[in-house]
Write a protein that holds these residues in place. Structure first.
Motif, PDB file in Angstrom:
ATOM      1  N   GLY A   1       0.821  -1.202   0.000  1.00  0.00           N
ATOM      2  CA  GLY A   1       0.000   0.000   0.000  1.00  0.00           C
ATOM      3  C   GLY A   1       0.853   1.249   0.000  1.00  0.00           C
ATOM      4  N   GLY A   2       0.201   2.373  -0.280  1.00  0.00           N
ATOM      5  CA  GLY A   2       0.899   3.648  -0.260  1.00  0.00           C
ATOM      6  C   GLY A   2       0.819   4.274   1.116  1.00  0.00           C
ATOM      7  N   GLU A   3       1.795   5.134   1.387  1.00  0.00           N
ATOM      8  CA  GLU A   3       1.853   5.725   2.714  1.00  0.00           C
ATOM      9  C   GLU A   3       0.701   6.692   2.955  1.00  0.00           C
ATOM     10  OE1 GLU A   3       5.827   6.429   5.088  1.00  0.00           O
ATOM     11  OE2 GLU A   3       5.301   8.162   3.855  1.00  0.00           O
ATOM     12  N   SER A   4       0.311   7.429   1.895  1.00  0.00           N
ATOM     13  CA  SER A   4      -0.663   8.504   2.069  1.00  0.00           C
ATOM     14  C   SER A   4      -2.040   7.998   2.489  1.00  0.00           C
ATOM     15  CB  SER A   4      -0.784   9.300   0.766  1.00  0.00           C
ATOM     16  OG  SER A   4      -1.353   8.466  -0.219  1.00  0.00           O
ATOM     17  N   SER A   5      -2.359   6.739   2.112  1.00  0.00           N
ATOM     18  CA  SER A   5      -3.702   6.241   2.431  1.00  0.00           C
ATOM     19  C   SER A   5      -3.664   5.159   3.493  1.00  0.00           C
ATOM     20  CB  SER A   5      -4.357   5.701   1.169  1.00  0.00           C
ATOM     21  OG  SER A   5      -3.560   4.646   0.662  1.00  0.00           O
ATOM     22  N   GLY A   6      -2.524   5.019   4.158  1.00  0.00           N
ATOM     23  CA  GLY A   6      -2.395   3.975   5.161  1.00  0.00           C
ATOM     24  C   GLY A   6      -3.189   4.286   6.423  1.00  0.00           C
ATOM     25  N   ILE A   7      -3.392   3.275   7.238  1.00  0.00           N
ATOM     26  CA  ILE A   7      -4.142   3.440   8.481  1.00  0.00           C
ATOM     27  C   ILE A   7      -3.248   4.124   9.514  1.00  0.00           C
ATOM     28  CG2 ILE A   7      -5.349   2.217  10.349  1.00  0.00           C
ATOM     29  CD1 ILE A   7      -6.701   2.030   7.574  1.00  0.00           C
ATOM     30  N   THR A   8      -3.740   5.199  10.092  1.00  0.00           N
ATOM     31  CA  THR A   8      -2.997   5.894  11.146  1.00  0.00           C
ATOM     32  C   THR A   8      -3.874   5.976  12.384  1.00  0.00           C
ATOM     33  OG1 THR A   8      -3.859   8.047  10.537  1.00  0.00           O
ATOM     34  CG2 THR A   8      -1.852   7.341   9.420  1.00  0.00           C
ATOM     35  N   GLU A   9      -3.313   6.544  13.418  1.00  0.00           N
ATOM     36  CA  GLU A   9      -4.090   6.621  14.665  1.00  0.00           C
ATOM     37  C   GLU A   9      -5.333   7.476  14.507  1.00  0.00           C
ATOM     38  OE1 GLU A   9      -1.743   7.544  18.061  1.00  0.00           O
ATOM     39  OE2 GLU A   9      -0.481   5.773  17.775  1.00  0.00           O
ATOM     40  N   SER A  10      -5.290   8.392  13.516  1.00  0.00           N
ATOM     41  CA  SER A  10      -6.448   9.259  13.357  1.00  0.00           C
ATOM     42  C   SER A  10      -7.471   8.726  12.357  1.00  0.00           C
ATOM     43  CB  SER A  10      -5.981  10.656  12.924  1.00  0.00           C
ATOM     44  OG  SER A  10      -5.209  10.528  11.756  1.00  0.00           O
ATOM     45  N   THR A  11      -7.181   7.564  11.798  1.00  0.00           N
ATOM     46  CA  THR A  11      -8.134   6.987  10.836  1.00  0.00           C
ATOM     47  C   THR A  11      -9.455   6.677  11.528  1.00  0.00           C
ATOM     48  OG1 THR A  11      -6.334   6.011   9.566  1.00  0.00           O
ATOM     49  CG2 THR A  11      -8.521   5.045   9.268  1.00  0.00           C
ATOM     50  N   GLN A  12     -10.536   7.007  10.833  1.00  0.00           N
ATOM     51  CA  GLN A  12     -11.857   6.673  11.378  1.00  0.00           C
ATOM     52  C   GLN A  12     -12.628   5.749  10.463  1.00  0.00           C
ATOM     53  OE1 GLN A  12     -13.754  10.403  12.124  1.00  0.00           O
ATOM     54  NE2 GLN A  12     -12.699  10.647  14.082  1.00  0.00           N
ATOM     55  N   ASN A  13     -12.467   6.011   9.149  1.00  0.00           N
ATOM     56  CA  ASN A  13     -13.230   5.236   8.182  1.00  0.00           C
ATOM     57  C   ASN A  13     -12.268   4.405   7.332  1.00  0.00           C
ATOM     58  OD1 ASN A  13     -15.616   6.514   9.082  1.00  0.00           O
ATOM     59  ND2 ASN A  13     -14.969   8.342   7.926  1.00  0.00           N
ATOM     60  N   VAL A  14     -12.581   3.114   7.263  1.00  0.00           N
ATOM     61  CA  VAL A  14     -11.651   2.176   6.629  1.00  0.00           C
ATOM     62  C   VAL A  14     -12.312   1.504   5.446  1.00  0.00           C
ATOM     63  CG1 VAL A  14     -10.303   0.067   6.993  1.00  0.00           C
ATOM     64  CG2 VAL A  14     -10.563   1.724   8.861  1.00  0.00           C
ATOM     65  N   LEU A  15     -11.595   1.482   4.319  1.00  0.00           N
ATOM     66  CA  LEU A  15     -12.058   0.687   3.186  1.00  0.00           C
ATOM     67  C   LEU A  15     -11.223  -0.581   3.164  1.00  0.00           C
ATOM     68  CD1 LEU A  15     -13.152   1.700  -0.298  1.00  0.00           C
ATOM     69  CD2 LEU A  15     -11.406  -0.079  -0.093  1.00  0.00           C
ATOM     70  N   LEU A  16     -11.901  -1.712   3.242  1.00  0.00           N
ATOM     71  CA  LEU A  16     -11.215  -2.998   3.313  1.00  0.00           C
ATOM     72  C   LEU A  16     -11.218  -3.645   1.934  1.00  0.00           C
ATOM     73  CD1 LEU A  16     -10.026  -5.475   4.831  1.00  0.00           C
ATOM     74  CD2 LEU A  16     -12.394  -6.191   5.221  1.00  0.00           C
ATOM     75  N   GLU A  17     -10.029  -3.889   1.432  1.00  0.00           N
ATOM     76  CA  GLU A  17      -9.894  -4.520   0.116  1.00  0.00           C
ATOM     77  C   GLU A  17      -9.608  -5.997   0.292  1.00  0.00           C
ATOM     78  OE1 GLU A  17      -6.772  -3.086  -2.805  1.00  0.00           O
ATOM     79  OE2 GLU A  17      -5.916  -5.015  -2.226  1.00  0.00           O
ATOM     80  N   SER A  18     -10.393  -6.828  -0.408  1.00  0.00           N
ATOM     81  CA  SER A  18     -10.079  -8.251  -0.514  1.00  0.00           C
ATOM     82  C   SER A  18     -10.231  -8.567  -1.989  1.00  0.00           C
ATOM     83  CB  SER A  18     -11.062  -9.077   0.332  1.00  0.00           C
ATOM     84  OG  SER A  18     -10.796 -10.449   0.169  1.00  0.00           O
ATOM     85  N   ALA A  19      -9.125  -8.891  -2.654  1.00  0.00           N
ATOM     86  CA  ALA A  19      -9.165  -8.971  -4.108  1.00  0.00           C
ATOM     87  C   ALA A  19      -8.238 -10.056  -4.609  1.00  0.00           C
ATOM     88  CB  ALA A  19      -8.759  -7.624  -4.710  1.00  0.00           C
ATOM     89  N   CYS A  20      -8.283 -10.240  -5.897  1.00  0.00           N
ATOM     90  CA  CYS A  20      -7.412 -11.220  -6.525  1.00  0.00           C
ATOM     91  C   CYS A  20      -6.728 -10.553  -7.716  1.00  0.00           C
ATOM     92  CB  CYS A  20      -8.254 -12.405  -6.989  1.00  0.00           C
ATOM     93  SG  CYS A  20      -7.319 -13.603  -7.911  1.00  0.00           S
ATOM     94  N   PHE A  21      -5.422 -10.696  -7.802  1.00  0.00           N
ATOM     95  CA  PHE A  21      -4.667 -10.106  -8.913  1.00  0.00           C
ATOM     96  C   PHE A  21      -3.912 -11.209  -9.663  1.00  0.00           C
ATOM     97  CE2 PHE A  21      -4.864  -6.975  -5.441  1.00  0.00           C
ATOM     98  CZ  PHE A  21      -5.635  -6.013  -6.068  1.00  0.00           C
ATOM     99  N   SER A  22      -3.666 -10.941 -10.930  1.00  0.00           N
ATOM    100  CA  SER A  22      -2.991 -11.948 -11.762  1.00  0.00           C
ATOM    101  C   SER A  22      -1.593 -12.242 -11.210  1.00  0.00           C
ATOM    102  CB  SER A  22      -2.918 -11.441 -13.200  1.00  0.00           C
ATOM    103  OG  SER A  22      -1.627 -11.615 -13.725  1.00  0.00           O
ATOM    104  N   ALA A  23      -1.318 -13.535 -11.059  1.00  0.00           N
ATOM    105  CA  ALA A  23      -0.052 -13.953 -10.443  1.00  0.00           C
ATOM    106  C   ALA A  23       1.147 -13.443 -11.233  1.00  0.00           C
ATOM    107  CB  ALA A  23      -0.010 -15.483 -10.345  1.00  0.00           C
ATOM    108  N   SER A  24       1.064 -13.529 -12.559  1.00  0.00           N
ATOM    109  CA  SER A  24       2.249 -13.140 -13.325  1.00  0.00           C
ATOM    110  C   SER A  24       2.444 -11.627 -13.301  1.00  0.00           C
ATOM    111  CB  SER A  24       2.174 -13.668 -14.756  1.00  0.00           C
ATOM    112  OG  SER A  24       0.948 -13.341 -15.327  1.00  0.00           O
ATOM    113  N   ASP A  25       1.328 -10.878 -13.261  1.00  0.00           N
ATOM    114  CA  ASP A  25       1.428  -9.429 -13.112  1.00  0.00           C
ATOM    115  C   ASP A  25       2.167  -9.057 -11.835  1.00  0.00           C
ATOM    116  OD1 ASP A  25       0.428  -7.482 -14.893  1.00  0.00           O
ATOM    117  OD2 ASP A  25      -1.533  -8.465 -14.771  1.00  0.00           O
ATOM    118  N   ILE A  26       1.733  -9.679 -10.743  1.00  0.00           N
ATOM    119  CA  ILE A  26       2.315  -9.358  -9.438  1.00  0.00           C
ATOM    120  C   ILE A  26       3.790  -9.699  -9.435  1.00  0.00           C
ATOM    121  CG2 ILE A  26       2.295  -9.978  -6.994  1.00  0.00           C
ATOM    122  CD1 ILE A  26      -0.196  -8.570  -7.615  1.00  0.00           C
ATOM    123  N   ARG A  27       4.087 -10.846 -10.022  1.00  0.00           N
ATOM    124  CA  ARG A  27       5.470 -11.298  -9.986  1.00  0.00           C
ATOM    125  C   ARG A  27       6.374 -10.342 -10.773  1.00  0.00           C
ATOM    126  NH1 ARG A  27       8.528 -15.405  -8.731  1.00  0.00           N
ATOM    127  NH2 ARG A  27      10.347 -15.705 -10.041  1.00  0.00           N
TER     128      ARG A  27
END
Ligand SMILES: [Zn+2]
Lengths: 339, 811
Positions: B319-345
């Motif tokens: 993840g990127g730093e700018s959208s990471g969870i911090t102590e002041s986070t209140q609202n969270v978007l939870l991602e559960s996904a699947c990405f192409s293995a060869s793309d990731i690699r």
């Protein structure tokens, strides 16, 4: 003298002659028995006093005594004479001889030769392939395409033109199968390369031996039988072979095979880290995808393949503690491995 | 993969010991590399009741506590104040050694005596919190050993998961194997899900622009969460599994990933432009600062998670730093996904980034389990953070994959394994592994591969399942077989082996060097042209920068190394490959053999110590060449009869040879190697004071006649006659030139020609030398008369005079 006593006399005479350590002592024995006033003439004289029934037998024994003792004294005389000459001329037979010795086998070669010899007996022939391989032969044809995670295990030396230093001897399988039709029965020793940092058990440059058998109806049980035969001839007659499931892209099923410890027989010792078993390497049934890749029909032929690390086996078999010794080439080390 | 046993037992019964479990797993394909007993030694730590807390008279930040350890009262100085009288706290008594290695002793702290220490979480090895003393439930009896309430020490299995089994990169995956092996059933955790918020569709949006790269993307929302530490049990399990606890939201994503294998990511919704997600390829010149604090330039083929404007994560990797969870986070978007293995690699490799998440995506995740993971994580997050879940889930799943059906023929399995296994036993194995058998008859069965088993594609894969669960140990060893393959030809390789054996027979000891050498060594002993060397683009060390283009440098180096270890003589050889760029500039290789001699090794006097002269050393290596080529059946250079296509030597001017003592070896018109004395300048490198010689030959060329069939001619029965000839010739006339001339005039009766003396002397005149030859005449048909021999011998003398301007010395 009774015949029996003459026999005893002969034994005593021969023993004395054998024990005589100098020519003089030997001469004394001769005089005592064979001299004009010796014991033998005395016996001869006494023959006439014997009863007629014993006389011929006693005469024969007396003659035997004379012949045997004369011959022995003659022989001993020469031996003692030679000994005297040697002692006097002072030639030191223990001096080093002057003929060049035999050269030593490097332990890596020794293992390769032992292993290939065992498989020759089973009808395998040797095969080899280049150290500089194509990506196709080293990976793709072995069911390990570019984005396959199992490539991670093998950090590869790539060359500028896109070729690579083979990370395993398995590409020889592909080269042989591409060039011939089944049956295939090969054993392929060779150098391999991985970007491993050198330490006591890793070397960036090492040797593997690959075996491949493709034919009608080759089975996993056959692999086990053949590897057991191999293990016994390499490590000792009581060694057993154990299979553990594993994963290699080019075999299915894949397994790792262990030998029971040749040192402790499986009870557990320092060599086998108390487990009774020594991990050797990987093997399995050739993946149908690999057979198809080289144009074979997996419906008509099946095959087994196995590998092994030469350095590892050398270290186990000869008790070598550090792999670097194998590449250090200290002649004091190499002298231990015989011709 | 670290599997804490107590965590595993949440999903499956384990009625056997850890050691036996490890054994069963190892022998069915999940190799247990180690069993670690973790947790902490709590000797000396007991539960104490706080009686009173008073200010430290000398220090504002300290308090003096009176506590009771069940037996007696103790005074302890403490820095925290998050507890009061009546609380139960862990007390480390003098003599205890804490998880961080701290030894507890009685001490005087700022003038107040302290008999022990009250402990915070991190001091007990339970987590990394240090914001107060760990306060325990009040029903714990003072004096209870802390170990009793901390639970037993944990047993952690270290499992090596092979790349084909990503499903086992999770507790549930391992539990599924355990159930199949030990016959238990799998227990799924219950998921209480209270979605008390508004519909998710009104709050955010997900656009997947690249369904190839992202076949499925789900999102859930948690609103009004309080970010803080996760519950102790969760942090404890994460720690045992080797993951560092961070905060409740992030810990839940990691926990669920370890539980079911599905990587998850949590975004701070308020940091996403327009509070929405776009899955797309990166655009040129886009940049992203990832959570590890590194800034990356993104390339257009990289798959990213973006908000309405900018990338906020590298898909599936980090993840990127700018959208990471911090102590002041209140609202969270939870991602559960699947990405192409060869793309990731590809992307992970290119960026030099990897994570627990990318490790799993590269191997393949369960596309069917994505929604379960999302629900599970949402439920835990809500429970841990007090947030409210939005109603529903966004699930972008355009093309659910068609289930794979794999057929297995029972007879084929039995044949391939060589095991007599009944059909029923095989299908039973599939059922135990939760692989549904959807069709079966007497010949075959069809298994529908579950989405979590990405590795099951073909019949052999099912046969492997049968083999590993049935047990490879149960595979019998068939009688070993000999089988001849009549068209296999290994002549070339066996010839090389003969070479090896002949060299040893000549008293040479075999060495093996690396294929790599350094530039420095290659320059010092430059055998091939520098521009033809094969260079490694990524060498491990500078010593391994090149592939050797000759075996000579390392053979000399080996002699030097042995000399440095006080060896006074050595005769070594190496056989191996040399590498160079061929005419097309492609790297290529060639089999070579190389010999090196040092010390009085060629002398027949075994106790000789004097070093050889250069001439002596040269003659030894030359003699060795003759012995080698003779042993290999390609003749002896300089031997009679002279053959134009035979072996000959020509002076060589390589700089690593001693001037005048280097030679090229030719076989007919083909170069086949070189030999000579190593130049003093080179020897200096290893302080080799005395002559050293080397020889390198092309193995396949010199061994080509090894298996030739010899002809057994009957030797002549007639007597031989010897005649000598001594002559004075120009210095430049070589022995080979003499043989060449004689050969031209040689009658069949000339059976042998041997050089037996060479000398130079001032009385011969400048530039002249004397050579003396012995010639043997012998006929195969008759006894030669003196007259006949004289005639033949005169004819030879004549050609020597005519062609070499030889002055024949009549004696
Ligand atoms: Zn042992």
């Amino acid at each position: 003298m009774k015949p029996r006593d003459i026999q005893l006399l002969q034994e005593a005479a021969l023993a004395e002659a054998r024990q005589a350590a100098t020519i003089e002592a030997l001469e004394a024995v001769r005089v005592r028995y064979l001299g004009r006033r010796g014991l033998l003439p005395e016996v001869m004289q006494g023959l006439k006093d014997l009863p007629p029934t014993e006389r011929p037998e006693a005469g024969r024994y007396a003659n035997d005594l004379k012949e045997a003792l004369t011959a022995l004294i003659q022989e001993r005389k020469q031996v003692l004479a030679n000994r005297t000459v040697a002692g006097q001329t002072g030639f030191d037979v223990s001096r080093p001889g002057a003929w060049r010795g035999y050269g030593r086998r490097h332990p890596i070669s020794r293992i390769i030769e032992e292993v290939t010899d065992i498989f020759f007996r089973m009808g395998f022939t040797v095969a080899d392939g280049p150290d500089i391989e194509t990506e196709y032969h080293n990976f793709d044809a072995l069911n390990t395409p570019a984005d396959h995670p199992s490539r991670d295990i093998q950090d590869t030396f790539w060359l500028e033109d896109g070729s690579l230093l083979r990370t395993q001897t398995s590409p020889v399988q592909i080269r042989v199968m591409e060039s011939r039709r089944p049956p295939i029965r090969i054993i392929a020793p060779g150098r391999c390369y991985r970007r491993d940092t050198v330490d006591a058990t890793h070397s960036a440059n090492f040797h593997q031996i690959e075996g491949l058998y493709v034919d009608r109806a080759v089975s996993l049980a056959q692999l086990k039988g053949d590897l057991t035969y191999f293990a016994r001839h390499l490590m000792g007659p009581d060694v057993r072979v154990r299979f553990r499931p594993h994963y290699f892209p080019f075999t299915e099923p894949s397994l790792e095979y262990d030998f029971s410890c040749h040192v402790c027989g499986g009870k557990g010792c320092r060599v086998c880290k108390q487990s009774g078993w020594i991990e050797i390497s990987g093997a399995g049934m050739v993946n149908p995808k690999v057979l198809r890749q080289v144009g074979y029909d997996p419906e008509t032929v099946t095959g087994y393949a196995f590998g092994m690390g030469v350095e590892r086996i050398a270290m186990i078999k000869f008790g070598i503690e550090d792999i670097r010794l194998l590449y250090d080439n200290d002649i004091r080390f190499l002298e231990q491995f015989g011709a | 993969m670290k599997v804490p046993l107590s965590w595993l037992k949440e999903y499956v019964d384990v009625p056997v010991s850890a050691a036996e479990l490890a054994d069963r797993l190892t022998f069915s394909g999940l190799e247990v590399e180690g069993i670690a007993h973790v947790g902490v030694d709590y000797t000396g730590v007991v539960v104490a009741e706080v009686l009173a807390v008073e200010r430290h008279p000398q220090a504002d930040r300290l308090v003096v506590c009176r506590v009771h350890n069940g037996r007696e009262e103790r005074r302890v100085v403490c820095g925290a104040t998050n507890f009061g009288p009546g609380d139960r706290v862990p007390l480390a008594e003098p003599g205890a050694i804490l998880a961080n290695g701290m030894k507890i002793k009685s001490a005087v702290i700022r003038g107040e005596r302290s008999d022990g220490m009250l402990c915070a979480e991190d001091e007990l090895g339970l987590g990394d919190r240090h914001d107060g003393i760990l306060v325990l439930p009040r029903d714990v009896q003072p004096g209870t050993p802390f170990a009793d309430i901390a639970g037993p020490q944990e047993t952690v299995l270290e499992i090596e998961v092979t790349p084909n089994r990503p499903d086992c990169l999770s507790m549930i995956g391992v539990a599924r194997e355990v159930a199949a092996l030990l016959g238990g059933s799998l227990r799924w955790p219950e998921i209480p899900l209270e979605e008390r918020g508004g519909p998710i569709g009104e709050k955010t949006r997900v656009d997947v622009e690249d369904p190839e790269g992202c076949p499925r993307y789900t999102a859930r929302l948690l609103e009004g969460a309080t970010v803080g530490p996760a519950p102790r049990w969760m942090r404890q399990r994460l720690t045992w599994a080797g993951v560092r606890p961070i905060n409740n939201i992030v810990d839940v994503t990691n926990y669920v990933m370890l539980e079911c294998g599905q990587p998850l990511h949590a975004f701070d919704l308020d940091c996403l432009a327009e509070r929405r997600i776009v899955v797309r390829r990166a655009r040129a010149a886009e940049r992203l600062m990832t959570l590890d604090g590194r800034e990356h330039k993104l390339a257009p083929e990289m798959l990213v998670i973006s908000d309405a404007a900018h990338p906020v994560a590298v898909a599936g990797i980090m993840g990127g730093e700018s959208s990471g969870i911090t102590e002041s986070t209140q609202n969270v978007l939870l991602e559960s996904a699947c990405f192409s293995a060869s793309d990731i690699r590809r992307t992970a490799k290119r960026m030099g980034l990897s994570s627990e998440s990318s490790y799993r995506f590269e191997r393949g995740v369960d596309i069917g389990g994505i929604e379960w993971a999302s629900r599970r994580a949402a439920s835990l997050m809500a429970a841990c953070s007090g947030g409210i879940l939005a109603r529903g889930v966004i699930d972008v799943f355009r093309k659910p994959p068609v289930p794979r059906r794999v057929r297995m023929r029972f007879a084929r399995a039995r044949q391939l394994l060589g095991v007599e296994l009944p059909n029923e036993e095989m299908t039973a194995i599939f059922e135990r592994l939760q692989l549904p058998v959807v069709e079966r008859d007497n010949e075959q069965c069809v298994v529908q591969a579950p989405t979590f088993r990405v590795d099951l594609e073909q019949e052999a894969d099912l046969i492997e399942e049968v083999a590993r669960v049935h047990g490879l140990d149960a595979v019998p060893a068939a009688d070993p077989q000999a089988r001849l393959v009549t068209d296999a030809d290994d002549t070339v390789i066996r010839r090389r082996q003969v070479c090896r054996e002949r060299l040893r027979g000549l008293g040479l000891t075999e060495i093996v060097n690396y294929s790599f050498i350094s530039d420095r060594l290659a320059d010092l002993i430059s055998v091939g042209p520098a521009e033809k060397r094969v260079r490694l683009p990524n060498p491990l060390t500078a010593d391994h920068a090149l592939l050797r283009d000759s075996l000579i440098p390392q053979v000399v180096e080996t002699l030097g190394r042995n000399r440095a270890r006080q060896a006074d003589r050595a005769a070594l050889f190496e056989m191996g490959r040399a590498f160079f760029l061929n005419e097309e500039g492609r790297p290529t290789e060639e089999e070579r053999l190389c010999v090196g001699l040092m010390g009085p090794i060629g002398s027949s006097d075994p106790i000789r110590r004097a070093a050889p002269s250069p001439v002596e050393m040269f003659l030894w290596i030359k003699g060795l060449l003759a012995a080698v080529t003779d042993a290999l059946g390609i003749g002896v250079p300089g031997a009679w009869p002279y053959k134009a296509d035979g072996l000959r030597l020509e002076p060589a001017d390589d700089l690593f040879f001693e001037p005048g003592f280097g030679a090229r070896v030719w076989l007919g018109d083909k170069p086949c190697g070189r030999l000579g004395l190593v130049a003093g300048r080179v020897r200096e490198e290893w302080r080799l004071a005395d002559p050293v010689s080397v020889m390198e030959l092309l193995t396949d060329m010199v061994s080509q006649r090894v298996f030739d069939i010899p002809v057994g001619r009957t030797p002549s029965v007639y007597p031989a006659v010897d005649r000598d000839v001594a002559m004075v010739v120009n210095q430049t006339v070589t022995h080979e030139a003499v043989l060449r001339v004689i050969q031209r005039a040689a009658p069949p009766e000339l059976a042998d020609v041997r050089l037996f003396d060479v000398f130079e002397h001032e009385r011969l005149g400048p530039g002249r030398k004397s050579m003396a030859y012995s010639m043997t005449y012998r006929s195969r048909e008759k006894t030669l008369t003196d007259e006949a021999v004289n005639r033949l011998h005169e004819a030879i003398k004549k050609v020597l005079r005519d062609e070499l301007a030889a002055e024949i010395r009549e004696s």
